[in-house]
Structure formats: C-alpha cells, structure tokens
Write an enzyme that holds these catalytic residues in place. Structure first.
Site, PDB file in Angstrom:
ATOM      1  CG  ASP A  64      -0.913   7.167   6.094  1.00 20.86           C
ATOM      2  OD1 ASP A  64       0.243   6.751   6.219  1.00 20.86           O
ATOM      3  OD2 ASP A  64      -1.503   7.211   5.002  1.00 20.86           O
ATOM      4  CB  THR A  97       3.462   9.095   3.557  1.00 20.66           C
ATOM      5  OG1 THR A  97       2.855   8.726   4.800  1.00 20.66           O
ATOM      6  CG2 THR A  97       3.459   7.885   2.642  1.00 20.66           C
ATOM      7  CB  THR A  98       4.463  12.126   7.965  1.00 18.45           C
ATOM      8  OG1 THR A  98       3.180  11.502   7.979  1.00 18.45           O
ATOM      9  CG2 THR A  98       4.373  13.477   8.661  1.00 18.45           C
ATOM     10  CG  ASP A 380       1.401   2.808   6.238  1.00 19.78           C
ATOM     11  OD1 ASP A 380       1.044   2.763   5.047  1.00 19.78           O
ATOM     12  OD2 ASP A 380       1.314   3.835   6.933  1.00 19.78           O
TER      13      ASP A 380
END
Length: 512
Positions: A64, A97-98, A380
């Site tokens: 994550d 988020t990545t 998530d």
C-alpha cells in the site's frame, strides 16, 4: 565653453546568477523522483511487497503506497510533498495511493527535460494545469454510470482494489462484505455522503481471514468482568485490623447496593464503563455485587469509541449515577460473550432496538502482519465503495484510461501553439508510465505490451487494457477490472498540483 553632452545608455546590462535556482529545482526534482521510484515496483496486482522495519523493531509487510511512504523517514523538504500527496489521495479516494506518486514522479522527470530545453517553469506549470483539466474531461466522457442498486458492479470495483493486496486471495469474501458495510450506513437524507467512522473495524488475532464477518450491532475485543473470589476482595483492602475492614466493607457495600438498586430500577442489565473517566473506580467488591445482581460489566471502553457506541445503541452516555434514567439507555435482544475457538473471547451486542446507521467488521488473522494488512486492504475496499456513493461512475482499469488519455492529449497538443503544445505532449507521454509499470511488474515485455495497447486504442478500443493474469491485451471491462472514476481523476489532479508546486520552488530557506 559649452559642456559636451554625454549620451546615457538607455539600458544597463546586469549579470543575474540563476545557477543556484536551477540547482535547487534540480535537487528537489531528483529527491522527489527517488521517492516515486521506491514505490513504483509495488504498482498493480503483481507488484512487489515492501518489508518495513521500524526503529521500535516492528515489521510491516505491505504494498500500500500510503503505508509505505508514511513509514519512510523522508528528510528532503520537497520529497515530503510526495508523502503528503499519497496521504491526500488516501483521504479523497482511499485507493490509487501508489498510482498518484508514480504519475507525479514521471511528470517531474518530464518537467526536468522541458526545463533543460530552456522552457520557463511558469510556462511548464500552466501547461500542466491545462492538460490536467482536459484529462479530467476525457476521463468523465469515458466513464460508465452505475447505480447503488447494481451490487455486482460495486463488488467488481471493490475486488479490483483488493487484487493488488497481500490478502488478494480473500477478495471474494472481503469485497461483498465492504459493499454491504458501506450501503448499510448510507443515510437516505444524504445519499451522496458516507462517513467511514460509522463502520468500526475490530481486529482479533487468531483464526484466518476467512473468519472475518460483518456484525449488525456492536463488537468488543474484551470479555465480561466476573466476580472475584471473596479472599481477593478482602486482600484488596489494606487495613490494620479486621474490625476496620468490616466497617469499610460495610460502608462500601451499602453505597454499591444503593447504586445497583438505581441501576436495576431502570431495567439495565449491561454496563459499559469508560476507561479514562473511571480509572480505578470499579473495585472488586463492586464487580462482586454487580455479578450477584446479574448485571454484566464491560470495562475499559476507550473515549474515542463512546460516540460510535451511543450512535449504535441510540443511547446517551451517563457520567453520574444520579442521572441514570430509562430513557437514556439503549436496548438489545442479545448480549453474549463468544469464544472464538483459539482461546480468545469477544462480546457481541445484537438485536439492538432503533439501531443507528452503523455496523462492525470483525477482522481475523493468523498473525499480526496478516491481521494489519487485512485491515488496511479492507479500508481501501470500503473507500472504493464510498467513492462510488459520492460519484456514481466507473472506469476501466488495467492502464486503459491512461493510454486513452495519452492518445487524446497527444492529438490535442498538435492543435496548440508554441511551448504550450510541447508541454502538453510531454504530459501525454508521461501517462504511459502506468501501463508500462503494470506490464513490467507482471513480468511482461513492457515495450511490446504498451505498443500493442497504443495500437488497440488508436483503432477505437477505449476499454482495452493489460490483463496480467493472461499476459495479454483484452477488453478490461469484460474481465471485471473496474475502478471508481474519482480514483483516476483525483490521481491526475493531485499529482499535477504537487508537481506544479515543486516547479515553483527556486530556493530553500532554512530557519534555525
């Protein structure tokens, strides 16, 4: 004698040293790029995991992006922007988020090339802003509307989010659970808003992730406080003689019995006692008499849980025995202590009368690493469903939207004039980093895959994406690889804002 008139020059040439400004900008970009490169290998369903070892000796295994960056000790000021960028994406969309950090890193690399060509940072910044606005318009045109009644589409979207996690093999359990949890807390009066604080995740070590369940009620990772033996009660009171002990016990007993009488008068059978207010106020003697009166006690309820408990039970917190009233209490059909088979125990409260729009998710895991990662993955998935409640549109995954954006923005750049068109073209080419990284992390030939993907989109197949399971290009919608529109649009917008901010910095002033 007439004085000779000396003509003054109209312009004075002065030397301005811009090298320091350029060096600062280059250093900021290089530091930010290194942070982006650190998480790029974690992108996608076949991305690598990172093992994080903290200074306290804690070990975390995750892919994550927000978690990885949050645990990294980034010292360079501009590089910290990317850490905050990942946090912003986590707040807005909960997923991607990545992706947002990888896009920002690629945009910085492209900006470095543009700056080296002599284009002013302000021109680059304005062009990137225009390109991001155009990109959001293109994505919105590609999006597929979805209704909250279409449960299958919501589950597919949640499954896509879970497929890149360590616990991806449990996506068939966690995805429907996340959908049901979010839909059950949607308020008809505010159908576009979901507060994830109304969903409490309770972690309990033991079992496997398969044992994770959604509870319509309350779950406490505690057990009932039972009555201690009489000898323990006597030993807890330090006195000089037994006469004094009898007097103290009698006074305390009379006070406790008076309280219990008031509690029983309201029909209360279960007490939830807050830790921070009571501290050591609950004595062994009081537990003894409460147990005799058949009143169950749950101690050490945290302060931050009070709001959730009162909303769920539809009751009011009581700080004084004098304020004990029947109308302030909550009512439930069943309060039980459940043994989990591995020695652990929890307390469940179900069948709550006039229950609030809340629920609990009991997450299980065989060890702490799996348990923590399961909680992050479930968060998530909950965020993805929340995105669809806020903005009811889906978009293809698998690098399809990025390639389509690259193609359409590249065509738009040709009609723009001057430096602006050149910058938009660089922005368009940058977006190919997402499909390139997906292919590379899946062990495929990235150049071959991206070239074929580009050709398929040129032929009008806007939903063609990378199927990492089959190792080829397919219609990604048919493969049920979808994500909320909000995830993609916020990633583009936030990444562009972050890059523009870094480009505008020409000096670092240290204040001591």
């Amino acid at each position: 004698m007439a004085a000779l008139a000396v003509a003054k020059p109209k312009f004075t040439e002065t030397f301005v040293d811009n090298k320091r400004k350029d060096d600062i900008r280059m250093a900021n970009i290089a530091a930010s790029q290194s942070v982006a490169d650190a998480v790029r290998t974690s992108l996608g369903p076949r991305g690598m995991d990172k093992m994080i070892s903290t200074s306290s000796g804690e070990v975390i295994i995750t892919n994550d992006g927000a978690t990885i960056l949050n645990k990294m000790e980034v010292l360079q000021p501009a590089a910290k922007f990317l850490v905050e960028l990942s946090k912003s994406q986590d707040v807005v969309a909960g997923d991607g988020t990545t992706t947002v950090v990888v896009i920002a890193g690629a945009l910085l690399k492209a900006s470095l090339t543009l700056l080296s060509s002599g284009i002013h940072p302000t021109i680059v910044s304005e062009a990137l802003n225009k390109a991001s606005i155009k990109a959001v318009e293109i994505l919105s045109a590609m999006a597929i509307p979805v209704e909250l009644s279409d449960r299958d589409s919501l589950v597919k979207s949640a499954s896509t989010s879970l497929n890149s996690k360590v616990v991806s093999q449990y996506s068939s359990l966690l995805a429907p659970l996340a959908v049901d949890a979010v839909l059950s807390v949607v308020d008809p009066a505010k159908p576009d808003l979901v507060d994830l604080k109304d969903i409490k995740i309770v972690k309990k070590l033991g079992g496997t992730v398969d044992d994770t369940e959604l509870v319509k009620g309350l779950v406490f990772d505690k057990k009932f406080q039972i009555s201690p033996p009489k000898t323990d009660i006597e030993q807890s009171i330090v006195v000089s003689d037994y006469t004094q002990m009898d007097r103290i016990l009698k006074e305390e007993r009379n006070y406790i019995l008076g309280m219990i009488k008031k509690i029983k008068a309201t029909g209360c059978n279960v007490l939830l006692l807050q830790k921070s207010i009571l501290r050591d106020a609950v004595t062994d003697l009081s537990l003894h008499y409460l147990a005799k009166a058949k009143i169950l006690v749950i101690k050490d309820v945290e302060r931050d849980e009070i709001e959730f408990i009162t909303k769920t039970l539809n009751c009011l917190p009581i700080s004084n025995i004098e304020h004990f009233r029947a109308e302030k209490l909550g009512y439930a059909d069943l309060v039980e202590e459940v043994s989990l088979g591995d020695g652990g125990k929890i307390v469940k409260i179900t069948g709550i009368k006039d229950i609030g729009r809340t629920n609990c998710v009991l997450v299980r895991g065989s060890n702490q690493l799996v348990l923590d990662e399961a909680e992050r993955s479930l968060h998530d998935a909950l965020c993805v469903v929340r995105c669809l409640v806020n903005k009811k549109f889906l978009i293809a995954g698998g690098g399809a939207p990025e390639i389509e954006l690259s193609r359409q923005l590249g065509a738009w750049a040709k009609v723009l004039q001057g430096m602006e068109g050149y910058c938009v073209k660089a922005f368009a080419e940058t977006l190919e980093v997402i499909p390139y990284s997906l292919a590379e992390n899946a062990g495929l030939n990235p150049i071959t895959i991206v070239t074929e993907l580009r050709n398929r989109h040129a032929q009008g197949e806007i939903n063609a994406g990378i199927n990492v399971r089959k190792g080829q290009i397919t219609n990604i919608i048919d493969e049920n690889v979808v994500q909320p529109l909000l995830v993609s649009t916020s990633a583009i917008t936030l990444a562009t804002e972050c890059v523009r901010m870094i480009l505008k910095i020409d000096d670092i002033v240290t204040v001591r």
